[in-house]
Design a protein around this motif. Structure first.
Motif, PDB file in Angstrom:
ATOM      1  N   UNK A  96      51.125 -10.510  80.446  1.00  0.00           N
ATOM      2  CA  UNK A  96      52.549 -10.182  80.457  1.00  0.00           C
ATOM      3  C   UNK A  96      53.025 -10.021  79.018  1.00  0.00           C
ATOM      4  N   UNK A  97      53.826  -8.983  78.791  1.00  0.00           N
ATOM      5  CA  UNK A  97      54.303  -8.675  77.450  1.00  0.00           C
ATOM      6  C   UNK A  97      55.827  -8.596  77.485  1.00  0.00           C
ATOM      7  N   UNK A  98      56.487  -9.532  76.823  1.00  0.00           N
ATOM      8  CA  UNK A  98      57.949  -9.584  76.808  1.00  0.00           C
ATOM      9  C   UNK A  98      58.511  -8.408  76.023  1.00  0.00           C
ATOM     10  N   UNK A  99      59.628  -7.839  76.517  1.00  0.00           N
ATOM     11  CA  UNK A  99      60.298  -6.721  75.877  1.00  0.00           C
ATOM     12  C   UNK A  99      61.731  -7.114  75.505  1.00  0.00           C
ATOM     13  N   UNK A 100      62.358  -6.360  74.575  1.00  0.00           N
ATOM     14  CA  UNK A 100      63.678  -6.765  74.085  1.00  0.00           C
ATOM     15  C   UNK A 100      64.845  -6.393  74.989  1.00  0.00           C
ATOM     16  N   UNK A 101      64.574  -5.678  76.089  1.00  0.00           N
ATOM     17  CA  UNK A 101      65.652  -5.234  76.969  1.00  0.00           C
ATOM     18  C   UNK A 101      65.022  -4.955  78.341  1.00  0.00           C
ATOM     19  N   UNK A 102      65.825  -4.426  79.260  1.00  0.00           N
ATOM     20  CA  UNK A 102      65.307  -4.080  80.584  1.00  0.00           C
ATOM     21  C   UNK A 102      64.051  -3.210  80.456  1.00  0.00           C
ATOM     22  N   UNK A 103      62.964  -3.622  81.089  1.00  0.00           N
ATOM     23  CA  UNK A 103      61.715  -2.855  81.055  1.00  0.00           C
ATOM     24  C   UNK A 103      61.685  -1.958  82.284  1.00  0.00           C
ATOM     25  N   UNK A 104      61.975  -0.665  82.102  1.00  0.00           N
ATOM     26  CA  UNK A 104      62.184   0.235  83.234  1.00  0.00           C
ATOM     27  C   UNK A 104      60.892   0.851  83.748  1.00  0.00           C
ATOM     28  N   UNK A 105      59.980   1.248  82.841  1.00  0.00           N
ATOM     29  CA  UNK A 105      58.751   1.932  83.262  1.00  0.00           C
ATOM     30  C   UNK A 105      57.762   1.961  82.113  1.00  0.00           C
ATOM     31  N   UNK A 106      56.507   2.248  82.475  1.00  0.00           N
ATOM     32  CA  UNK A 106      55.441   2.414  81.495  1.00  0.00           C
ATOM     33  C   UNK A 106      54.518   3.530  81.999  1.00  0.00           C
ATOM     34  N   UNK A 107      54.100   4.402  81.084  1.00  0.00           N
ATOM     35  CA  UNK A 107      53.269   5.563  81.391  1.00  0.00           C
ATOM     36  C   UNK A 107      52.210   5.684  80.305  1.00  0.00           C
ATOM     37  N   UNK A 108      51.005   6.111  80.674  1.00  0.00           N
ATOM     38  CA  UNK A 108      49.961   6.308  79.669  1.00  0.00           C
ATOM     39  C   UNK A 108      50.263   7.516  78.787  1.00  0.00           C
ATOM     40  N   UNK A 109      49.829   7.426  77.524  1.00  0.00           N
ATOM     41  CA  UNK A 109      49.864   8.563  76.601  1.00  0.00           C
ATOM     42  C   UNK A 109      48.480   9.197  76.547  1.00  0.00           C
ATOM     43  N   UNK A 110      48.440  10.522  76.532  1.00  0.00           N
ATOM     44  CA  UNK A 110      47.161  11.213  76.460  1.00  0.00           C
ATOM     45  C   UNK A 110      46.424  10.883  75.162  1.00  0.00           C
ATOM     46  N   UNK A 111      47.171  10.604  74.097  1.00  0.00           N
ATOM     47  CA  UNK A 111      46.573  10.314  72.797  1.00  0.00           C
ATOM     48  C   UNK A 111      46.147   8.863  72.652  1.00  0.00           C
ATOM     49  N   UNK A 112      46.394   8.055  73.666  1.00  0.00           N
ATOM     50  CA  UNK A 112      46.065   6.636  73.619  1.00  0.00           C
ATOM     51  C   UNK A 112      47.316   5.777  73.591  1.00  0.00           C
ATOM     52  N   UNK A 113      47.192   4.592  74.122  1.00  0.00           N
ATOM     53  CA  UNK A 113      48.353   3.727  74.210  1.00  0.00           C
ATOM     54  C   UNK A 113      49.263   4.125  75.359  1.00  0.00           C
ATOM     55  N   UNK A 114      50.485   3.663  75.277  1.00  0.00           N
ATOM     56  CA  UNK A 114      51.436   3.839  76.365  1.00  0.00           C
ATOM     57  C   UNK A 114      52.758   4.361  75.819  1.00  0.00           C
ATOM     58  N   UNK A 115      53.607   4.816  76.734  1.00  0.00           N
ATOM     59  CA  UNK A 115      55.000   5.097  76.427  1.00  0.00           C
ATOM     60  C   UNK A 115      55.814   4.306  77.438  1.00  0.00           C
ATOM     61  N   UNK A 116      56.925   3.716  76.986  1.00  0.00           N
ATOM     62  CA  UNK A 116      57.699   2.828  77.844  1.00  0.00           C
ATOM     63  C   UNK A 116      59.189   3.115  77.712  1.00  0.00           C
ATOM     64  N   UNK A 117      59.893   2.967  78.830  1.00  0.00           N
ATOM     65  CA  UNK A 117      61.347   3.029  78.832  1.00  0.00           C
ATOM     66  C   UNK A 117      61.898   1.619  78.804  1.00  0.00           C
TER      67      UNK A 117
END
Length: 271
Positions: free
Chosen positions: A37-58
């Motif tokens: 589990x990874x705490x975020x600074x605000x409402x964690x709406x979604x997470x999607x993979x990035x083609x270049x590696x890692x993730x993108x998150x709302x």
């Protein structure tokens, strides 16, 4: 508290999901069952993979590149920076590596939300408005159409998608009857079936590509929020839920069900 946004990562052999109200991004590894589990600074709406590696998150009303396990965030852009009572909600990437994301008022009680297209270069374009609870986009892998719910209207809408990414007219596609619950997150299977998480009805329901109600899988939680196919064969389904105000013991749990079919691999963001 409010499980949502479940997503399969073949790269990590893991399932990701968010706890919106708990402000966290979570993942479970399918090889050993380990959970992080990874705490975020605000409402964690979604997470999607990035083609270049890692993730993108709302997160809140902001979009970040996200690297785990360091939990390092790099800002891409903001949505509705002046609407302080709104937040991001469900999102999906499409076949061109764009993200389609909705917003909702935190109170979920007035039509101040909208639907946006986020390009790989981070440009944010308004795609459609207004919405009270813009939820669960599902996107045809061939790019012909997009499905989007306004949960407040108990309706899944269908849009044609233009070559330039513009959406056609918003057309009602599936209108939920009273005993079906409320449509929330959704995903497509390889036959074109539409799997919908049914808030308040304690199930995921499959509809045919023509919008006919086909079958349901019951769950031991009433507030079911999102669903996604996972696993190397894409024949496992993971389902999120929200804590039940009535005191249900399993409200807020992540479930696995046998859908009896195969799904489609999720698209990645190209930014």
């Amino acid at each position: 508290m409010l499980g949502e946004g479940v997503m399969w990562s073949a790269r990590d052999n893991a399932v990701y999901w968010v706890d919106i109200l708990g402000c966290s991004i979570n993942r479970i590894f399918l090889d050993n069952g380990g959970i992080e589990r990874f705490a975020q600074p605000d409402y964690a709406a979604w997470v999607i993979e990035r083609a270049a590696g890692g993730l993108v998150a709302g997160i809140g009303r902001s979009i970040y590149r996200l690297d785990l396990p360091a939990n390092a965030r790099e800002l891409i852009g903001n949505v509705e920076p002046d609407k302080h009572s709104n937040r991001l909600n469900d999102a999906k990437a499409d076949w061109q590596g764009r993200i389609w994301a909705g917003t909702v008022p935190v109170s979920c009680d007035k039509p101040t939300g909208s639907f946006y297209r986020i390009a790989p270069d981070g440009a944010v374009t308004l795609a459609d408005t207004p919405y009270t609870i813009a939820n669960g986009p599902a996107i045809d892998p061939l790019g012909r159409f997009l499905l989007l719910t306004d949960s407040a209207l108990r309706t899944i809408f269908r849009f044609e998608i233009g070559d330039d990414g513009t959406l056609g007219m918003r057309r009602p596609f599936i209108c939920f009857e009273a005993d079906w619950g409320v449509p929330d997150g959704m995903t497509l299977d390889e036959e074109g079936g539409i799997w919908v998480a049914c808030w308040g009805a304690g199930c995921v329901t499959r509809f045919t590509s023509a919008g006919r109600r086909d079958r349901s899988i019951p769950l031991p939680a009433s507030q079911v929020t999102s669903c996604a196919f996972a696993g190397t064969e894409l024949n496992r389904m993971f389902v999120t839920s929200a804590r039940d105000d009535a005191g249900g013991k399993l409200g807020g749990a992540l479930f696995e069900v046998d859908p009896g079919c195969r799904g489609l691999a999720p698209s990645a963001y190209r930014g």
